[in-house]
Design an enzyme around this catalytic site. Structure first.
Site, mmCIF file in Angstrom:
data_model
loop_
_atom_site.group_PDB
_atom_site.id
_atom_site.type_symbol
_atom_site.label_atom_id
_atom_site.label_comp_id
_atom_site.label_asym_id
_atom_site.label_seq_id
_atom_site.Cartn_x
_atom_site.Cartn_y
_atom_site.Cartn_z
ATOM 1 N N LYS A 50 0.847 -1.210 0.000
ATOM 2 C CA LYS A 50 0.000 0.000 0.000
ATOM 3 C C LYS A 50 0.876 1.250 0.000
ATOM 4 O O LYS A 50 0.630 2.203 -0.744
ATOM 5 C CB LYS A 50 -0.944 -0.009 1.214
ATOM 6 C CG LYS A 50 -2.019 -1.081 1.114
ATOM 7 C CD LYS A 50 -2.826 -1.231 2.395
ATOM 8 C CE LYS A 50 -3.759 -2.440 2.284
ATOM 9 N NZ LYS A 50 -4.609 -2.638 3.446
ATOM 10 N N GLN A 94 -4.387 -0.998 9.611
ATOM 11 C CA GLN A 94 -4.404 -2.372 9.107
ATOM 12 C C GLN A 94 -5.016 -3.318 10.140
ATOM 13 O O GLN A 94 -4.671 -3.286 11.320
ATOM 14 C CB GLN A 94 -2.972 -2.808 8.743
ATOM 15 C CG GLN A 94 -2.877 -4.134 8.037
ATOM 16 C CD GLN A 94 -3.495 -4.151 6.634
ATOM 17 O OE1 GLN A 94 -3.619 -3.118 5.980
ATOM 18 N NE2 GLN A 94 -3.891 -5.321 6.175
ATOM 19 N N ASP A 117 -10.541 3.202 4.001
ATOM 20 C CA ASP A 117 -10.991 1.806 3.931
ATOM 21 C C ASP A 117 -12.514 1.690 3.845
ATOM 22 O O ASP A 117 -13.035 0.611 3.550
ATOM 23 C CB ASP A 117 -10.551 1.053 5.200
ATOM 24 C CG ASP A 117 -9.233 0.333 5.030
ATOM 25 O OD1 ASP A 117 -8.964 -0.169 3.926
ATOM 26 O OD2 ASP A 117 -8.480 0.265 6.027
HETATM 27 N N1 GUN Z 1 -6.938 -6.478 6.579
HETATM 28 C C1 GUN Z 1 -7.296 -7.249 5.529
HETATM 29 N N2 GUN Z 1 -7.794 -6.484 4.532
HETATM 30 C C2 GUN Z 1 -7.738 -5.211 4.963
HETATM 31 C C3 GUN Z 1 -8.095 -3.967 4.380
HETATM 32 O O1 GUN Z 1 -8.590 -3.872 3.251
HETATM 33 N N3 GUN Z 1 -7.873 -2.861 5.153
HETATM 34 C C4 GUN Z 1 -7.358 -2.931 6.395
HETATM 35 N N4 GUN Z 1 -7.200 -1.800 7.073
HETATM 36 N N5 GUN Z 1 -7.017 -4.084 6.968
HETATM 37 C C5 GUN Z 1 -7.206 -5.205 6.253
#
Ligand code: GUN
Length: 282
Positions: A50, A94, A117
């Site tokens: 990311k 995350q 998100d």
């Molecule tokens: N953990 C697994 N997928 C995601 C996501 O798309 N965003 C976040 N913040 N954590 C995750």
């Protein structure tokens, strides 16, 4: 005839190029903050992607690595600082967080217009109300990959295996918005096969390596595999790819399917978050 492979890298590259062009034309760089707690190896890899991709498209990116033992209050304080930080337009924390931290409390502290998100109650509530603002990136990724096949979604049977707040539920909502007939299956579903066999569109996000076999798939179906599991040192999806590709019409590989598309959607959400913050979007 074996399934056509839906190439997530290729489909996402069009979105990435559009984002790059858009960013070039902006006076200010979109700012994304990425927060990682602890050192879960999978989370470290996702967060690394990311951060790298956001820099590639010209964003300003801040990364925070917090100790596994961080207190809930300290994490809340960081979220609050990022809420106030003018250089940051979108943030992600995350998941999963360590068990002793209340995930809902942390997510709820993120300002809805900085919620890249789309996990806050406001953004999920807007999605339920068909008033999409910031929509979870993985759910958007699944929908875009389905649309990339050119197959009409309206009236089709869509089955989502998995009911998580971050993938299964929002994906089911997006498919309903597209007028699919949606069934959600989960770990307590009886006769899973009876449901999946009926799916014209099958989205699997349950975290069980190679759960879906060809006898569970309708010939010609679109199969979207959200799973990322480690099996004997290798990455495997929730779908047994080699087996299911013999009957599916379209299938996403793991890796190279949903993953790259999810990152593209997160970047797109960050640009949207910036526009929402500036009142460009309402
Ligand atoms: N953990 C697994 N997928 C995601 C996501 O798309 N965003 C976040 N913040 N954590 C995750």
């Amino acid at each position: 005839m074996p399934a056509k492979i839906i190439d997530g890298k290729e489909v996402s590259s069009k979105f990435i190029e559009d984002i790059k062009k858009k960013v070039k034309g902006l006076k200010e760089k979109p700012g994304l903050a990425v927060v990682l707690v602890g050192n879960n190896p999978a989370s470290e890899i996702y967060v690394g992607f990311k951060e790298k991709k956001s820099q590639e498209v010209g964003f300003y990116c801040e990364r925070y690595n917090l100790d596994e033992g961080v207190k809930e209050d300290e994490l809340l304080k960081l979220v609050d600082e990022l809420n106030q930080n003018k250089k940051i337009h979108g943030m992600i924390v995350q998941l999963p967080l360590p068990k002793r931290i209340n995930e809902n409390l942390i997510i709820d502290a993120i300002l809805p217009h900085k919620d890249a998100d789309g996990f806050t109650p406001v953004n999920l509530g807007n999605l339920v109300n068909d008033n999409n603002m910031l929509v979870p990136a993985t759910a958007r990724a699944c929908l875009e990959l389905i649309k990339s096949t050119g197959v009409e979604i309206k009236g089709r049977n869509a089955v989502v295996v998995g009911r998580s707040n971050i993938v299964g539920k929002p994906t089911a909502l997006l498919l309903m918005q597209e007028n699919a007939t949606v069934t959600i299956c989960h770990s307590k579903t009886k006769n899973l096969k009876e449901h999946t066999k009926n799916a014209d569109i099958l989205v699997v996000a349950c975290g069980k390596a190679k759960l879906i076999k060809k006898n569970m798939v309708k010939p010609g179906a679109i199969v979207i595999d959200v799973g990322i599991n480690r099996v004997a040192g290798k990455i495997a999806g929730d779908v047994d790819f080699e087996n299911v590709k013999e009957v599916a019409g379209y299938i996403t590989p793991v890796p190279g399917g949903v993953g790259p598309m999810t990152i593209a959607m997160l970047l797109d959400n960050t640009v949207k978050a910036m526009e929402l913050g500036k009142g460009v979007l309402k």
